[in-house]
Scaffold this motif. Structure first.
Motif, mmCIF file in Angstrom:
data_model
loop_
_atom_site.group_PDB
_atom_site.id
_atom_site.type_symbol
_atom_site.label_atom_id
_atom_site.label_comp_id
_atom_site.label_asym_id
_atom_site.label_seq_id
_atom_site.Cartn_x
_atom_site.Cartn_y
_atom_site.Cartn_z
ATOM 1 N N LEU A 14 49.535 48.457 34.844
ATOM 2 C CA LEU A 14 49.168 49.165 36.075
ATOM 3 C C LEU A 14 48.286 48.245 36.899
ATOM 4 O O LEU A 14 47.253 47.779 36.421
ATOM 5 C CB LEU A 14 48.422 50.458 35.745
ATOM 6 C CG LEU A 14 47.748 51.177 36.918
ATOM 7 C CD1 LEU A 14 48.749 51.613 37.970
ATOM 8 C CD2 LEU A 14 46.926 52.365 36.417
ATOM 9 N N ILE A 15 48.711 47.986 38.130
ATOM 10 C CA ILE A 15 47.923 47.165 39.049
ATOM 11 C C ILE A 15 47.482 48.056 40.205
ATOM 12 O O ILE A 15 48.307 48.642 40.906
ATOM 13 C CB ILE A 15 48.735 45.964 39.566
ATOM 14 C CG1 ILE A 15 49.143 45.074 38.393
ATOM 15 C CG2 ILE A 15 47.922 45.163 40.584
ATOM 16 C CD1 ILE A 15 50.081 43.950 38.756
ATOM 17 N N ALA A 16 46.168 48.185 40.378
ATOM 18 C CA ALA A 16 45.601 49.031 41.434
ATOM 19 C C ALA A 16 44.417 48.298 42.050
ATOM 20 O O ALA A 16 43.407 48.066 41.378
ATOM 21 C CB ALA A 16 45.167 50.383 40.876
ATOM 22 N N GLY A 17 44.546 47.932 43.309
ATOM 23 C CA GLY A 17 43.455 47.228 43.975
ATOM 24 C C GLY A 17 43.844 46.820 45.377
ATOM 25 O O GLY A 17 44.990 46.954 45.790
ATOM 26 N N GLY A 18 42.866 46.322 46.128
ATOM 27 C CA GLY A 18 43.121 45.870 47.483
ATOM 28 C C GLY A 18 42.122 46.440 48.473
ATOM 29 O O GLY A 18 40.929 46.585 48.165
ATOM 30 N N LEU A 19 42.610 46.783 49.668
ATOM 31 C CA LEU A 19 41.757 47.170 50.785
ATOM 32 C C LEU A 19 42.041 48.596 51.250
ATOM 33 O O LEU A 19 43.157 49.097 51.133
ATOM 34 C CB LEU A 19 41.992 46.227 51.976
ATOM 35 C CG LEU A 19 41.715 44.739 51.754
ATOM 36 C CD1 LEU A 19 42.119 43.950 52.995
ATOM 37 C CD2 LEU A 19 40.254 44.503 51.411
ATOM 38 N N THR A 64 48.684 49.232 45.488
ATOM 39 C CA THR A 64 47.840 48.206 46.081
ATOM 40 C C THR A 64 47.916 48.277 47.599
ATOM 41 O O THR A 64 48.758 48.983 48.163
ATOM 42 C CB THR A 64 48.268 46.795 45.629
ATOM 43 O OG1 THR A 64 49.574 46.516 46.149
ATOM 44 C CG2 THR A 64 48.284 46.670 44.112
ATOM 45 N N CYS A 65 47.054 47.519 48.260
ATOM 46 C CA CYS A 65 47.129 47.324 49.707
ATOM 47 C C CYS A 65 46.645 45.919 50.017
ATOM 48 O O CYS A 65 45.512 45.571 49.676
ATOM 49 C CB CYS A 65 46.281 48.362 50.452
ATOM 50 S SG CYS A 65 46.322 48.142 52.254
ATOM 51 N N ASP A 66 47.514 45.126 50.622
ATOM 52 C CA ASP A 66 47.205 43.750 50.998
ATOM 53 C C ASP A 66 46.815 42.910 49.780
ATOM 54 O O ASP A 66 45.875 42.128 49.822
ATOM 55 C CB ASP A 66 46.112 43.704 52.069
ATOM 56 C CG ASP A 66 46.019 42.340 52.756
ATOM 57 O OD1 ASP A 66 47.041 41.640 52.804
ATOM 58 O OD2 ASP A 66 44.920 41.978 53.219
ATOM 59 N N VAL A 67 47.564 43.088 48.707
ATOM 60 C CA VAL A 67 47.418 42.241 47.526
ATOM 61 C C VAL A 67 48.702 41.423 47.417
ATOM 62 O O VAL A 67 49.746 41.949 47.017
ATOM 63 C CB VAL A 67 47.181 43.063 46.250
ATOM 64 C CG1 VAL A 67 47.129 42.154 45.029
ATOM 65 C CG2 VAL A 67 45.889 43.862 46.367
ATOM 66 N N THR A 68 48.627 40.155 47.810
ATOM 67 C CA THR A 68 49.811 39.303 47.860
ATOM 68 C C THR A 68 49.788 38.329 46.693
ATOM 69 O O THR A 68 48.906 37.466 46.623
ATOM 70 C CB THR A 68 49.866 38.517 49.182
ATOM 71 O OG1 THR A 68 49.783 39.435 50.284
ATOM 72 C CG2 THR A 68 51.155 37.720 49.286
ATOM 73 N N THR A 93 51.974 48.746 48.248
ATOM 74 C CA THR A 93 52.365 47.562 47.479
ATOM 75 C C THR A 93 53.069 46.529 48.346
ATOM 76 O O THR A 93 52.938 45.322 48.126
ATOM 77 C CB THR A 93 53.266 47.978 46.305
ATOM 78 O OG1 THR A 93 52.529 48.831 45.413
ATOM 79 C CG2 THR A 93 53.751 46.768 45.526
ATOM 80 N N ASN A 94 53.803 46.971 49.367
ATOM 81 C CA ASN A 94 54.588 46.049 50.203
ATOM 82 C C ASN A 94 53.852 45.621 51.476
ATOM 83 O O ASN A 94 54.484 45.212 52.449
ATOM 84 C CB ASN A 94 55.934 46.668 50.568
ATOM 85 C CG ASN A 94 55.795 47.927 51.423
ATOM 86 O OD1 ASN A 94 54.689 48.425 51.641
ATOM 87 N ND2 ASN A 94 56.912 48.449 51.899
ATOM 88 N N SER A 95 52.529 45.683 51.473
ATOM 89 C CA SER A 95 51.770 45.388 52.684
ATOM 90 C C SER A 95 51.107 44.018 52.637
ATOM 91 O O SER A 95 50.574 43.593 51.608
ATOM 92 C CB SER A 95 50.690 46.453 52.920
ATOM 93 O OG SER A 95 49.737 46.450 51.869
ATOM 94 N N VAL A 96 51.183 43.319 53.779
ATOM 95 C CA VAL A 96 50.353 42.145 54.066
ATOM 96 C C VAL A 96 49.724 42.434 55.416
ATOM 97 O O VAL A 96 50.431 42.551 56.423
ATOM 98 C CB VAL A 96 51.173 40.850 54.123
ATOM 99 C CG1 VAL A 96 50.265 39.666 54.452
ATOM 100 C CG2 VAL A 96 51.925 40.608 52.821
ATOM 101 N N LEU A 97 48.415 42.576 55.474
ATOM 102 C CA LEU A 97 47.731 43.001 56.690
ATOM 103 C C LEU A 97 46.786 41.922 57.200
ATOM 104 O O LEU A 97 46.044 41.328 56.417
ATOM 105 C CB LEU A 97 46.917 44.277 56.429
ATOM 106 C CG LEU A 97 47.687 45.533 56.037
ATOM 107 C CD1 LEU A 97 46.714 46.656 55.711
ATOM 108 C CD2 LEU A 97 48.627 45.954 57.151
#
Length: 254
Positions: A14-19, A64-68, A93-97
């Motif tokens: 499970l990967i959970a992290g970002g902005l 996730t959010c903005d985790v590339t 998960t599919n975001s690059v911001l």
């Protein structure tokens, strides 16, 4: 000893992290249904840095959010899915911001391999408001018995990559305020879909925005309300459970 006496362990990452999201909340709420199956042992990370764990996983869940991931990790994820892995990807998960010089958020195309594997890239969303989610394929096991429903959430407007089997979708035409690519013609946008590739697949669910008081830092010290969006809906919890079953045991939900 027999399989019934000692069932085979199932390894989950499970990967959970970002902005900009309440990852503490999302992480906990995802661990709860995972813990209902004693066969599932879950390792939790904030990013894609532990490639050994991903390669050894029977299934992968990401919120996730903005985790590339770096290119090496993107290649590993692609190969893992093609080799038979099941990836349940949620929300951002599919975001690059990036915040552009014009003061608007944009979605730079910096991770094409990741987006090709996921099947979409997030581009924008209109302001959070109620919208109706329709059932695009009522005969699939993941959506059988699910009726159209209304949610108040981020309606993801996305760029598509490859052949998607759309299970749920939503209609939109209008402006995605605050985003560089703001004007959207009338179209139907995937909410839940499968992208098969090789002997594996990605299941993507765009619903599930959540945000607490501290999750807009450093731009805002205090966000005035707690946002739970689709997490408050029984139908979303049912979709989560079905998606986890699909991911961990493809023989039952194909």
């Amino acid at each position: 000893m027999s399989e019934a006496a000692h069932p085979t362990r199932i390894n989950c990452v499970l990967i959970a992290g970002g902005l900009y999201h309440d990852f503490d909340y999302a992480r906990l709420e995802l661990l709860k249904p995972l813990a209902e199956d004693p066969r599932v042992r879950t390792r939790v990370f904030e990013d894609y840095g532990n490639l050994d764990a991903i390669r050894q996983a029977d299934f992968l869940i990401t919120y996730t959010c903005d985790v590339t991931p770096p290119l090496e990790a993107q290649e590993a994820l692609r190969d893992w899915v093609r080799g038979g892995g099941r990836w349940y990807a949620l929300h951002g998960t599919n975001s690059v911001l990036r915040l552009f010089d014009n003061g608007l958020y944009g979605a730079p195309r910096w991770a094409p391999l990741l987006m090709e594997t996921l099947g979409t890239q997030f581009i924008a969303h209109p302001p959070i408001a109620p919208y109706k989610v329709e059932v695009a394929d009522a005969n699939h096991p993941l959506t059988q018995g699910i009726a159209p429903f209304e949610t108040t959430d981020e309606l993801y407007l996305m760029e598509r990559h490859g052949d998607l089997h759309v299970l749920l979708d939503a209609e939109f035409q209008g402006e995605a305020t605050g985003f560089d690519e703001a004007d959207w013609a009338h179209d139907r946008h995937p909410v839940l879909y499968i992208k098969a590739q090789g002997s594996g697949a990605v299941l993507y669910n765009t619903l599930g925005h959540c945000r607490g008081h501290y999750d807009m830092q450093p731009f805002l010290d205090w966000w005035p309300q707690v946002d739970r969006c689709a997490w408050d809906l029984p139908v979303f919890r049912e979709l989560l459970r079905r998606g986890i079953e699909w991911a961990k045991d493809g023989r039952r939900v194909s």
